[in-house]
Scaffold this active site. Structure first.
Site, PDB file in Angstrom:
ATOM      1  N   THR A   1       1.190  -1.576   0.128  1.00 42.23           N
ATOM      2  CA  THR A   1       0.357   0.113   0.535  1.00 42.23           C
ATOM      3  C   THR A   1       0.583   1.460   0.274  1.00 42.23           C
ATOM      4  O   THR A   1       0.100   2.180  -0.345  1.00 42.23           O
ATOM      5  CB  THR A   1      -1.137   0.085   1.139  1.00 42.23           C
ATOM      6  OG1 THR A   1      -0.148  -0.267   2.446  1.00 42.23           O
ATOM      7  CG2 THR A   1      -1.673  -1.028   0.966  1.00 42.23           C
TER       8      THR A   1
ATOM      9  N   HIS B   1       0.539 -15.540  -6.700  1.00 46.09           N
ATOM     10  CA  HIS B   1      -0.658 -15.548  -7.440  1.00 46.09           C
ATOM     11  C   HIS B   1      -0.825 -14.955  -8.765  1.00 46.09           C
ATOM     12  O   HIS B   1      -1.575 -13.960  -9.702  1.00 46.09           O
ATOM     13  CB  HIS B   1      -1.872 -14.823  -6.816  1.00 46.09           C
ATOM     14  CG  HIS B   1      -2.157 -15.655  -5.555  1.00 46.09           C
ATOM     15  ND1 HIS B   1      -2.858 -14.367  -4.272  1.00 46.09           N
ATOM     16  CD2 HIS B   1      -2.590 -16.549  -4.800  1.00 46.09           C
ATOM     17  CE1 HIS B   1      -3.846 -14.885  -2.969  1.00 46.09           C
ATOM     18  NE2 HIS B   1      -3.602 -16.329  -3.706  1.00 46.09           N
TER      19      HIS B   1
ATOM     20  N   CYS C   1       6.725 -20.289 -25.615  1.00 43.45           N
ATOM     21  CA  CYS C   1       7.861 -20.364 -25.428  1.00 43.45           C
ATOM     22  C   CYS C   1       8.900 -20.382 -26.606  1.00 43.45           C
ATOM     23  O   CYS C   1       8.939 -21.361 -27.014  1.00 43.45           O
ATOM     24  CB  CYS C   1       7.738 -21.445 -24.311  1.00 43.45           C
ATOM     25  SG  CYS C   1       9.149 -21.833 -22.965  1.00 43.45           S
TER      26      CYS C   1
HETATM   27 ZN    ZN Z   1       8.598 -23.785 -21.910  1.00 48.33          ZN
END
Ligand code: ZN
Length: 255
Positions: free
Chosen positions: A33, A110, A153
């Site tokens: 914050t 997360h 990727c």
């Molecule tokens: Zn990969």
């Protein structure tokens, strides 16, 4: 431990951290914050305001331009002092990585708003590295349809997705596993700015505590662990973490 005054609690927390061999730090929204990123359940938090029927406060800075604050740098300092074994964060703001914590020591349970990850080889990469233009390909969430010509990727050709864990998505398996192992093996577990209600991330302090770690919680507001924690600071992080850090430095210097 509830009879100690603030100074005594600061001294004891510092002593434990200074003497720790496997310190695990856990951070939530309250840690950020100070960087202008609103939390959820703090006094001006997104959900506190929502419950009062208020609109969210306008952020002081756009989220992607926020900078690490002294809380983040205190944790980075613990790492430089050789005191940090592992850092677990619920935050997606990427500020721990920006403060210099390497991904090997960091579980972003997360996700991280700046990164994508590969579903095949698990590598994290910046959106730019993946050549993923959000304007063309969208945000790249797991549930989004896969388009035939979308970037893959660069390491293994696997499918890449936004690393942010969206509602209903599983948490990153490897980081969750590592977090559980590090929590289990920790001797001191320090929570900074989390109300510890979003599971399974919030199970980590319990895992640590059940396996004998000393539990220190710095959070303004209640947590489900307040009755079992060894030290609870119901204070602003800014009022507690700097004096703890000062003491830790004194203690580690003289030993
Ligand atoms: Zn990969």
């Amino acid at each position: 431990m509830f009879f100690m005054n603030l100074e005594e609690k600061i001294n004891l927390a510092a002593k434990w951290i200074a003497e720790s061999e496997r310190l695990v730090v856990f951070t939530g929204a309250g840690c950020s914050t100070g960087s202008g990123i609103p939390d959820f359940r703090g006094p001006d938090g997104l959900w506190t305001r929502r419950d009062k029927g208020l609109a969210p406060k306008k952020p002081k800075v756009p989220w992607d331009q926020a900078k690490p604050n002294p809380n983040h740098y205190a944790i980075a300092e613990l790492m430089e002092m050789g005191r940090l074994n592992y850092l677990i964060s619920q935050n997606i703001d990427g500020l721990h990585a920006k403060s210099g914590i390497p991904f090997e020591m960091l579980a972003e349970l997360h996700g991280n708003q700046f990164f994508m990850k590969c579903l095949s080889c698990n590598k994290k990469m910046l959106f730019e590295e993946a050549k993923w233009d959000k304007k063309i390909w969208g945000r790249g969430f797991r549930k989004d349809p896969v388009r035939e010509d979308q970037p893959t990727c660069p390491h293994c050709g696997g499918r890449i997705i936004n690393s942010i864990v969206d509602f209903g998505d599983p948490l990153p398996y490897d980081e969750l596993q590592e977090s559980m192992i590090r929590s289990q093996n920790s001797d001191v577990f320090l929570v900074i700015g989390s109300s510890l209600v979003v599971t399974p991330a919030a199970n980590m302090p319990g895992i640590a505590n059940q396996n004998g770690a000393k539990l220190i919680i710095i959070n303004k507001g209640d947590t489900p662990y307040d009755m079992v924690t060894d030290i609870k600071f119901d204070d602003k992080i800014e009022d507690v973490l700097p004096p703890i850090m000062e003491k830790v430095k004194e203690m580690t210097k003289s030993s």
